[in-house]
Scaffold this active site. Structure first.
Site, PDB file in Angstrom:
ATOM      1  N   ASN A   9      -1.976 -13.309 -20.006  1.00 48.63           N
ATOM      2  CA  ASN A   9      -1.100 -12.361 -19.323  1.00 48.63           C
ATOM      3  C   ASN A   9      -0.447 -13.105 -18.154  1.00 48.63           C
ATOM      4  O   ASN A   9      -1.098 -13.365 -17.155  1.00 48.63           O
ATOM      5  CB  ASN A   9      -1.947 -11.173 -18.818  1.00 48.63           C
ATOM      6  CG  ASN A   9      -1.148 -10.223 -17.935  1.00 48.63           C
ATOM      7  OD1 ASN A   9       0.080 -10.277 -17.899  1.00 48.63           O
ATOM      8  ND2 ASN A   9      -1.852  -9.347 -17.229  1.00 48.63           N
ATOM      9  N   LYS A  11       1.829 -12.143 -16.169  1.00 47.46           N
ATOM     10  CA  LYS A  11       2.255 -11.264 -15.070  1.00 47.46           C
ATOM     11  C   LYS A  11       3.694 -11.615 -14.653  1.00 47.46           C
ATOM     12  O   LYS A  11       4.481 -12.030 -15.499  1.00 47.46           O
ATOM     13  CB  LYS A  11       1.267 -11.339 -13.912  1.00 47.46           C
ATOM     14  CG  LYS A  11      -0.178 -11.144 -14.378  1.00 47.46           C
ATOM     15  CD  LYS A  11      -1.132 -10.898 -13.287  1.00 47.46           C
ATOM     16  CE  LYS A  11      -2.536 -10.861 -13.867  1.00 47.46           C
ATOM     17  NZ  LYS A  11      -3.542 -10.448 -12.920  1.00 47.46           N
ATOM     18  N   HIS A  95      -2.964  -1.813 -17.895  1.00 48.43           N
ATOM     19  CA  HIS A  95      -3.540  -2.884 -17.078  1.00 48.43           C
ATOM     20  C   HIS A  95      -3.842  -2.312 -15.683  1.00 48.43           C
ATOM     21  O   HIS A  95      -3.101  -1.472 -15.171  1.00 48.43           O
ATOM     22  CB  HIS A  95      -2.554  -4.048 -16.981  1.00 48.43           C
ATOM     23  CG  HIS A  95      -3.148  -5.251 -16.325  1.00 48.43           C
ATOM     24  ND1 HIS A  95      -3.259  -5.372 -14.958  1.00 48.43           N
ATOM     25  CD2 HIS A  95      -3.707  -6.368 -16.844  1.00 48.43           C
ATOM     26  CE1 HIS A  95      -3.854  -6.527 -14.667  1.00 48.43           C
ATOM     27  NE2 HIS A  95      -4.137  -7.147 -15.801  1.00 48.43           N
ATOM     28  N   GLU A  97      -3.375  -3.343 -12.810  1.00 53.05           N
ATOM     29  CA  GLU A  97      -2.289  -3.431 -11.820  1.00 53.05           C
ATOM     30  C   GLU A  97      -1.263  -2.316 -12.040  1.00 53.05           C
ATOM     31  O   GLU A  97      -0.668  -1.819 -11.087  1.00 53.05           O
ATOM     32  CB  GLU A  97      -1.645  -4.829 -11.872  1.00 53.05           C
ATOM     33  CG  GLU A  97      -2.569  -5.857 -11.230  1.00 53.05           C
ATOM     34  CD  GLU A  97      -2.427  -7.267 -11.770  1.00 53.05           C
ATOM     35  OE1 GLU A  97      -1.421  -7.580 -12.415  1.00 53.05           O
ATOM     36  OE2 GLU A  97      -3.368  -8.064 -11.538  1.00 53.05           O
ATOM     37  N   GLU A 170     -11.715  -4.881 -18.371  1.00 52.95           N
ATOM     38  CA  GLU A 170     -11.351  -5.697 -17.215  1.00 52.95           C
ATOM     39  C   GLU A 170     -11.814  -5.007 -15.932  1.00 52.95           C
ATOM     40  O   GLU A 170     -11.089  -4.157 -15.388  1.00 52.95           O
ATOM     41  CB  GLU A 170      -9.833  -5.873 -17.157  1.00 52.95           C
ATOM     42  CG  GLU A 170      -9.251  -6.576 -18.353  1.00 52.95           C
ATOM     43  CD  GLU A 170      -7.953  -7.274 -17.980  1.00 52.95           C
ATOM     44  OE1 GLU A 170      -7.918  -8.496 -18.059  1.00 52.95           O
ATOM     45  OE2 GLU A 170      -6.996  -6.594 -17.589  1.00 52.95           O
ATOM     46  N   GLY A 176      -8.378 -11.540 -10.845  1.00 48.52           N
ATOM     47  CA  GLY A 176      -7.710 -12.377  -9.852  1.00 48.52           C
ATOM     48  C   GLY A 176      -8.553 -12.694  -8.630  1.00 48.52           C
ATOM     49  O   GLY A 176      -8.038 -13.185  -7.629  1.00 48.52           O
ATOM     50  N   SER A 215     -11.013 -13.062 -14.203  1.00 50.45           N
ATOM     51  CA  SER A 215     -11.386 -14.405 -13.734  1.00 50.45           C
ATOM     52  C   SER A 215     -12.032 -15.265 -14.821  1.00 50.45           C
ATOM     53  O   SER A 215     -12.988 -15.992 -14.551  1.00 50.45           O
ATOM     54  CB  SER A 215     -12.291 -14.308 -12.500  1.00 50.45           C
ATOM     55  OG  SER A 215     -11.597 -13.675 -11.447  1.00 50.45           O
TER      56      SER A 215
HETATM   57  C1  PEP Z   1      -5.594  -9.975 -15.907  1.00 50.15           C
HETATM   58  O1  PEP Z   1      -4.665  -9.841 -15.142  1.00 50.15           O
HETATM   59  O2  PEP Z   1      -5.609  -9.330 -16.951  1.00 50.15           O
HETATM   60  C2  PEP Z   1      -6.658 -10.893 -15.546  1.00 50.15           C
HETATM   61  C3  PEP Z   1      -7.761 -10.855 -16.222  1.00 50.15           C
HETATM   62  O3  PEP Z   1      -6.420 -11.757 -14.485  1.00 50.15           O
HETATM   63  P1  PEP Z   1      -7.346 -12.987 -14.017  1.00 50.15           P
HETATM   64  O4  PEP Z   1      -7.757 -13.741 -15.245  1.00 50.15           O
HETATM   65  O5  PEP Z   1      -6.472 -13.783 -13.108  1.00 50.15           O
HETATM   66  O6  PEP Z   1      -8.527 -12.406 -13.316  1.00 50.15           O
END
Ligand code: PEP
Length: 265
Positions: A9, A11, A95, A97, A170, A176, A215
């Site tokens: 992803n 973003k 997601h 966000e 998630e 992040g 992460s």
């Molecule tokens: C995500 O945005 O779906 C995500 C898992 O981000 P990160 O791997 O940076 O934690």
């Protein structure tokens, strides 16, 4: 056995040139690791460019979101049908966000999942609890209700067989932050989500892939993929570095060979 899936992803990141380079690198990885699925979710404006790179190959192109409406006067939105026409095979929906920064509700996410299926896209339904919810022992309640909102709608509308969805667990506190869930923590939630699907559709529950996101990097991928309930990863930050993303994909591929050799004794 479910085929592992690693998806990046991106973003709202990248220049035209860096996006092309990332797509080319992911395409190369997908062609060499034929036993797993690999995908990328570029920003909307880079989808046509990425489609040219992936054309005819196994790399799966996805979007980060889609509109909850089919078409019409919805300024700024992009429909699932448009994404499909540009070569997307899937789209993320819900997601964290989108939920926390843009106020998306469970009902919005369910509508988006339905639109995606109607357009022939696989919706990747993202669910996850906040740190407060985890600390209060409310993880299952939270992710269960997020998943139920989507499954209720899909079953009520009889849009499709449920096995056409993918789920991404998630935890919001892991996205992040560099603070990943442990394989055991993720495995417990994945098992819970699978039981939740099983109570509605046992056959679909066996087939639906549940990915972990939060992460994931080259250092923890191997441990996460060794957990049998984890069918792959949704990768944010590390997917913006071609080498790191490749290493995560290779860890997923090795996890298959490990489980095959475990089975053969
Ligand atoms: C995500 O945005 O779906 C995500 C898992 O981000 P990160 O791997 O940076 O934690």
């Amino acid at each position: 056995m479910r085929r592992p899936f690693v998806i990046g992803n991106w973003k709202m990141n990248g220049t035209i040139e860096s996006s092309r380079e990332l797509a080319v690198a992911a395409d190369k990885e997908a062609r060499s690791l034929s036993e797993i699925d690999i995908g990328i979710c570029p920003p909307f404006v880079r989808i046509a460019q990425a489609a040219q790179v992936v054309a005819g190959g196994p790399l799966q192109l996805g979007a980060q979101d889609c509109a909850k409406q089919s078409d019409g006067a919805f300024t700024g939105e992009v429909s699932a049908k448009m994404l499909e026409a540009h070569g997307c095979r899937l789209t993320l929906v819900g997601h964290s966000e989108r939920r926390t920064l843009f106020g998306e509700t469970d009902a919005d996410v369910a509508q988006k999942a339905q639109r995606a299926l109607e357009a022939g896209l696989m919706p990747m339904i993202c669910v996850g609890e906040s740190l407060d919810e985890r600390n209060a022992g409310r993880t299952e309640e939270r992710v269960g209700s997020q998943l139920d909102a989507v499954l209720d709608r899909l079953q009520a509308e009889q849009t499709a067989d449920l096995s056409r969805i993918t789920v991404a667990y998630e935890p919001v506190w892991a996205i992040g932050t560099g603070l990943s869930a442990t394989p055991e923590q993720a495995g417990e939630v994945h098992a819970f989500l699978r039981r939740r699907i099983e109570s509605r559709d046992p056959k679909a529950a066996l087939r639906i892939r549940i990915l972990y996101g939060g992460s994931v990097g080259q250092d923890n991928a191997r441990a996460l993929f060794s957990e049998s309930e984890i069918d792959g990863a949704l990768v944010g930050g590390a997917s913006l570095d071609a080498e790191k993303f490749a290493k995560i994909c290779q860890a997923a591929s090795r996890s298959i060979h490990r489980s095959e050799s475990d089975r053969s004794g």
